[in-house]
Design an enzyme around this catalytic site. Structure first.
Site, mmCIF file in Angstrom:
data_model
loop_
_atom_site.group_PDB
_atom_site.id
_atom_site.type_symbol
_atom_site.label_atom_id
_atom_site.label_comp_id
_atom_site.label_asym_id
_atom_site.label_seq_id
_atom_site.Cartn_x
_atom_site.Cartn_y
_atom_site.Cartn_z
ATOM 1 N N ASP A 33 0.851 -1.190 0.000
ATOM 2 C CA ASP A 33 0.000 0.000 0.000
ATOM 3 C C ASP A 33 0.886 1.239 0.000
ATOM 4 O OD1 ASP A 33 -2.296 1.743 0.286
ATOM 5 O OD2 ASP A 33 -3.333 0.037 1.210
ATOM 6 N N TYR A 154 -12.961 5.593 -13.550
ATOM 7 C CA TYR A 154 -13.185 4.476 -12.636
ATOM 8 C C TYR A 154 -13.938 3.344 -13.317
ATOM 9 C CZ TYR A 154 -14.688 1.810 -8.554
ATOM 10 O OH TYR A 154 -14.916 0.797 -7.649
ATOM 11 N N LYS A 158 -12.357 -0.398 -14.436
ATOM 12 C CA LYS A 158 -12.869 -1.633 -13.852
ATOM 13 C C LYS A 158 -13.411 -2.570 -14.931
ATOM 14 C CE LYS A 158 -11.945 -0.969 -9.502
ATOM 15 N NZ LYS A 158 -10.928 -1.812 -8.821
#
Length: 260
Positions: A33, A154, A158
């Site tokens: 991360d 986005y 996806k």
């Protein structure tokens, strides 16, 4: 049997819940991360992606049993396509050699029910062509056009990663090497990413209209974690190239009796 997993986006949301679940089962988890992780990297950059690969190779001892490419952002900005698509590909493709050392290798990526929403054709083509320069340029143009257009970064990223999984899972590099490759497509997950929306009346109304989840409503990250853990377990022997909608019924509402 103790297994070694790598989980991106491990500091919060689905990634944190998955890392915690796998660790509680006695497995070794390497978290990735921007902060608070075993490997701290920025997956928007080629340098960050290579650093992740190098560190993962070292920390894993050269073998991974499971890869969970979960890191993602939903902001209406061009960086979203860099993390959600190119960062995910770097995780899966860059670390695939480590899976080949496992007796039961597994890989999964977090897509989204947003893959069913409108996409930008130009951006989608650039993503599927693997042209990051063109994808970022188009993503930047969408970002500059405002939040509504920017959101396509986005939904398009996806859809692209879901399509990549469908195309590559049955190939010799994945199925032929004994690696089940799949994706999950969550609905609204209660996490830091959605906190601002679910904490306001306007946001809740917007979510309920755009993402109808008739089964139990919005879901905790732990629900997705359970599915990710199973998909990357030895028990999963034959799921190949599936995009599993864990969405409280959004897919069924949107697509009705369509199975494709």
């Amino acid at each position: 049997m103790t297994r070694t997993y790598l989980v991106t986006g491990s500091a919060s949301g689905i990634g944190a819940a998955t890392a915690e679940l796998l660790s509680s089962q006695g497995h070794k988890v390497i978290g990735v991360d921007l902060q608070n992780a075993d490997i701290t990297v920025d997956l928007t950059t080629p340098e960050g992606r290579q650093h992740m690969i190098d560190e993962a190779t070292s920390l894993s001892g050269g073998r991974l049993d499971g890869i969970i490419a979960n890191a993602g952002i939903s902001a209406p900005v061009a960086a979203t396509v860099q993390v959600n698509y190119f960062g995910a590909l770097a995780t899966l493709e860059g670390l695939r050699p480590l899976l080949l050392e496992s007796d039961a290798p597994r890989a999964v990526v977090t897509a989204s029910m947003a893959s069913l929403q409108p996409a930008d054709d130009e951006l989608l083509a650039a993503l599927l062509d693997g042209d990051e320069t063109a994808a970022v340029a188009r993503g930047s143009a969408l970002e500059a056009a405002g939040p509504e257009a920017g959101y396509l970064n986005y939904s398009t990223s996806k859809q692209a990663i879901a399509r990549w999984v469908r195309r590559h899972a049955p190939t010799p590099e994945w199925a032929g090497a004994g690696i089940p490759l799949n994706a999950i497509a969550p609905g609204v997950v209660l996490s830091p990413m959605t906190e601002q929306l679910v904490n306001s009346p306007e946001g809740r109304a917007q979510l309920e209209e755009q993402v109808p989840m008739p089964l139990n409503g919005w879901m905790p990250a732990e629900s997705a974690a359970e599915l990710l853990a199973w998909l990357t377990s030895p028990a999963n022997t034959h799921l190949c190239g599936q995009v599993i909608f864990i969405d409280g019924g959004v897919d069924a509402v949107f697509r009705g009796d369509s199975t494709w």
